[in-house]
Design an enzyme around this catalytic site. Structure first.
Site, PDB file in Angstrom:
ATOM      1  N   CYS A 156       0.810  -1.205  -0.119  1.00  0.00           N
ATOM      2  CA  CYS A 156       0.019   0.082   0.022  1.00  0.00           C
ATOM      3  C   CYS A 156       0.961   1.200  -0.150  1.00  0.00           C
ATOM      4  O   CYS A 156       0.280   2.261  -0.430  1.00  0.00           O
ATOM      5  CB  CYS A 156      -0.953   0.261   1.472  1.00  0.00           C
ATOM      6  SG  CYS A 156      -2.117  -1.203   1.018  1.00  0.00           S
TER       7      CYS A 156
HETATM    8  N1  CO8 Z   1     -20.264  -9.518   7.769  1.00  0.00           N
HETATM    9  C1  CO8 Z   1     -20.466  -9.689   9.117  1.00  0.00           C
HETATM   10  N2  CO8 Z   1     -19.786  -9.913  10.207  1.00  0.00           N
HETATM   11  C2  CO8 Z   1     -18.635 -10.028   9.938  1.00  0.00           C
HETATM   12  C3  CO8 Z   1     -17.795  -9.889   8.819  1.00  0.00           C
HETATM   13  C4  CO8 Z   1     -18.921  -9.487   7.765  1.00  0.00           C
HETATM   14  N3  CO8 Z   1     -18.463  -9.416   6.412  1.00  0.00           N
HETATM   15  N4  CO8 Z   1     -16.743  -9.885   8.600  1.00  0.00           N
HETATM   16  C5  CO8 Z   1     -16.267 -10.215  10.056  1.00  0.00           C
HETATM   17  N5  CO8 Z   1     -17.415 -10.160  10.757  1.00  0.00           N
HETATM   18  C6  CO8 Z   1     -17.660 -10.529  12.523  1.00  0.00           C
HETATM   19  C7  CO8 Z   1     -16.422 -11.106  12.735  1.00  0.00           C
HETATM   20  O1  CO8 Z   1     -16.512 -12.560  12.692  1.00  0.00           O
HETATM   21  C8  CO8 Z   1     -16.559 -10.640  14.136  1.00  0.00           C
HETATM   22  O2  CO8 Z   1     -17.420 -11.439  15.035  1.00  0.00           O
HETATM   23  P1  CO8 Z   1     -17.272 -11.898  16.548  1.00  0.00           P
HETATM   24  O3  CO8 Z   1     -17.040 -10.501  17.218  1.00  0.00           O
HETATM   25  O4  CO8 Z   1     -18.355 -12.699  16.871  1.00  0.00           O
HETATM   26  O5  CO8 Z   1     -15.675 -12.501  16.392  1.00  0.00           O
HETATM   27  C9  CO8 Z   1     -17.138  -9.164  14.234  1.00  0.00           C
HETATM   28  O6  CO8 Z   1     -17.768  -9.135  12.906  1.00  0.00           O
HETATM   29  C10 CO8 Z   1     -16.176  -8.084  14.265  1.00  0.00           C
HETATM   30  O7  CO8 Z   1     -14.837  -8.510  13.323  1.00  0.00           O
HETATM   31  P2  CO8 Z   1     -13.533  -7.686  13.169  1.00  0.00           P
HETATM   32  O8  CO8 Z   1     -12.997  -7.612  14.802  1.00  0.00           O
HETATM   33  O9  CO8 Z   1     -12.683  -8.224  12.294  1.00  0.00           O
HETATM   34  O10 CO8 Z   1     -13.875  -6.241  12.712  1.00  0.00           O
HETATM   35  P3  CO8 Z   1     -13.233  -5.057  12.956  1.00  0.00           P
HETATM   36  O11 CO8 Z   1     -14.137  -3.974  13.509  1.00  0.00           O
HETATM   37  O12 CO8 Z   1     -11.879  -4.977  13.160  1.00  0.00           O
HETATM   38  O13 CO8 Z   1     -13.268  -4.442  11.125  1.00  0.00           O
HETATM   39  C11 CO8 Z   1     -11.474  -4.437   9.502  1.00  0.00           C
HETATM   40  C12 CO8 Z   1     -12.364  -5.296  10.525  1.00  0.00           C
HETATM   41  C13 CO8 Z   1     -12.544  -3.520   8.505  1.00  0.00           C
HETATM   42  C14 CO8 Z   1     -10.872  -5.340   8.427  1.00  0.00           C
HETATM   43  C15 CO8 Z   1     -10.712  -3.600  10.251  1.00  0.00           C
HETATM   44  O14 CO8 Z   1      -9.937  -4.482  11.123  1.00  0.00           O
HETATM   45  C16 CO8 Z   1      -9.443  -2.962   9.325  1.00  0.00           C
HETATM   46  O15 CO8 Z   1      -9.940  -2.246   8.620  1.00  0.00           O
HETATM   47  N6  CO8 Z   1      -8.296  -3.199   9.749  1.00  0.00           N
HETATM   48  C17 CO8 Z   1      -7.158  -2.372   9.184  1.00  0.00           C
HETATM   49  C18 CO8 Z   1      -7.100  -3.195   7.800  1.00  0.00           C
HETATM   50  C19 CO8 Z   1      -6.223  -2.400   6.853  1.00  0.00           C
HETATM   51  O16 CO8 Z   1      -5.736  -1.386   7.054  1.00  0.00           O
HETATM   52  N7  CO8 Z   1      -5.268  -3.408   6.258  1.00  0.00           N
HETATM   53  C20 CO8 Z   1      -4.353  -2.928   5.442  1.00  0.00           C
HETATM   54  C21 CO8 Z   1      -4.322  -3.788   4.407  1.00  0.00           C
HETATM   55  S1  CO8 Z   1      -4.249  -3.260   2.848  1.00  0.00           S
HETATM   56  C22 CO8 Z   1      -2.264  -3.144   2.278  1.00  0.00           C
HETATM   57  O17 CO8 Z   1      -1.290  -3.296   3.105  1.00  0.00           O
HETATM   58  C23 CO8 Z   1      -2.117  -3.810   0.955  1.00  0.00           C
HETATM   59  C24 CO8 Z   1      -1.777  -5.440   0.876  1.00  0.00           C
HETATM   60  C25 CO8 Z   1      -1.805  -5.511  -0.506  1.00  0.00           C
HETATM   61  C26 CO8 Z   1      -2.821  -5.599  -1.609  1.00  0.00           C
HETATM   62  C27 CO8 Z   1      -3.453  -6.636  -1.443  1.00  0.00           C
HETATM   63  C28 CO8 Z   1      -4.804  -6.706  -2.541  1.00  0.00           C
HETATM   64  C29 CO8 Z   1      -5.878  -7.773  -2.211  1.00  0.00           C
END
Ligand code: CO8
Length: 374
Positions: A156
């Protein structure tokens, strides 16, 4: 030493759009089919059923409402769950080069430069569609640019690291002008069958022309005052696909770790303070108070993440004008995100306005570019 400036930007946006509603509908159908297929194992307690995705969760957790992709048909087919892009002959322009040329045409036109004015092409992206020859060299040839070209990958942060490289080359005089392209076909390495991340990414290509400040031809231009890059190793965002894949037993199978995977919560918690500190230290070392900033064009991964970084940097919640987001329409487009935000929200600032382009992501990696409107 010369002064370096961003003199033109371009954004190629694919025509196909996937809304959260469409995405969730196809994922949930896939999950239902998987659960039916494995009903016996699930009933025997040998396998967990796949949980359903929801639009409400996606918007609340990320701020993303839709994303553009190169081809939505395969992604939305519950029997496929990945994009289907026809193979091209070696003699044809490759798909990453094609979208790079489209974004580059806009950036070069805005900068008022011709191919003959550019000395180097950098293709900075999260993944390149082949190992070699470099996509950048193909773009160079397609546009009729002389000089040299190369690919680079810092996930990224590829674009901000590319800006640092280009600015350094312009400052020292080894080139007069650089074209950087960021073709991000993230749909190819996103795991659309994983509800934890299936909503995160989108496709796009951005392009940036950087020149000696004295060569700027009167369009919207920003001098690059200072750049700073930072990396810190982490396995929390990882993709194990690569050229040694066939050498490893079992690696040709359909394995989860061959696509993007992350510990999203950990990434969130670790990267927010890292990026805020980078920006604050960078500004402080350049003698710029955060209150002097007119705008921050941040990496576009998660709205809450940007809100927290912005608040840590400014000491208060930034307004939408001070910190514009585009992720609601594009999702995370990896290295291109902060460049889209800059391209779409930089025309209106008055002369001498200060701003920061900042990206962060896998590696971990983070890049901060302080700019001033010329
Ligand atoms: N629908 C409903 N519920 C869901 C879903 C969904 N789609 N997904 C997860 N849940 C549930 C989970 O199972 C969890 O349930 P429980 O509480 O029962 O365990 C609950 O929702 C909460 O889940 P999370 O704790 O995972 O949710 P978050 O509030 O943390 O949100 C995010 C998840 C959006 C992923 C958040 O953590 C985030 O944005 N984190 C930062 C991510 C980031 O910036 N990453 C950078 C990566 S990008 C990069 O570096 C480039 C890489 C190269 C490119 C790749 C291309 C493909």
């Amino acid at each position: 030493m010369h002064r370096a400036a961003i003199t033109g930007t371009g954004v190629f946006t694919p025509a196909d759009v996937i809304t959260n509603a469409e995405l969730v509908e196809s994922y949930n159908e896939y999950a239902h089919r998987q659960n039916a297929l494995h009903a016996d194992a699930i009933a025997a307690g040998e396998r967990e059923p796949l949980a359903m995705s929801s639009e409400e969760f996606i918007v609340k957790a990320s701020g993303i409402e839709r994303r553009h992709v190169m081809s939505k048909v395969g992604v939305l087919d519950p029997g496929v769950m990945h994009p289907l892009l026809p193979e091209r002959a070696d003699a044809e322009l490759s798909i990453m080069a094609e979208i790079s040329v489209k974004a580059a045409d806009e950036a070069m036109q805005k900068a008022g430069v011709a191919a003959a004015d550019i000395d180097a092409v950098i293709c900075a992206a999260s993944n390149h569609e082949r190992a070699y020859p470099a996509i950048a060299i193909e773009v160079q040839q397609a546009l009729g640019i002389n000089g040299f070209a190369f690919d680079m990958n810092v996930a990224c942060s590829s674009a901000t690291f590319g800006m640092q490289l280009a600015a350094d080359m312009i400052r020292t005089g080894s080139v007069r002008a650089v074209l950087m392209v960021n073709p991000e076909i993230t749909s190819g390495h996103l795991e659309w069958r994983d509800r934890d991340c299936h909503f995160i990414f989108g496709d796009v290509c951005t392009a940036v022309v950087m020149q000696r400040a004295e060569d700027a031809r009167g369009g919207v231009a920003y001098e690059i005052l200072s750049t700073r890059c930072l990396t810190e190793f982490s396995n929390n965002i990882r993709n194990n696909n690569g050229f040694l894949r066939r050498t490893r037993e079992g690696h040709m199978a359909d394995r989860r770790d061959m696509q993007f995977r992350q510990e999203g919560r950990k990434v969130f918690k670790q990267v927010v303070p890292m990026v805020a500190e980078l920006m604050l230290d960078h500004l402080s070392d350049e003698g710029i108070a955060p209150s002097q900033l007119s705008r921050m064009w941040l990496h576009q991964a998660n709205k809450a993440m940007n809100d927290m970084i912005g608040e840590k940097v400014l000491g208060r919640v930034p307004t939408r004008d001070e910190q514009p987001n585009i992720l609601q329409d594009y999702a995370n487009t990896s290295s291109a995100g902060s460049v889209i935000a800059f391209a779409q929200h930089s025309d209106d600032l008055p002369k001498d306005s200060l701003g920061v382009i900042c990206s962060f992501g896998a590696g971990y990696s983070a890049g901060s570019v302080i700019v001033r409107r010329m």
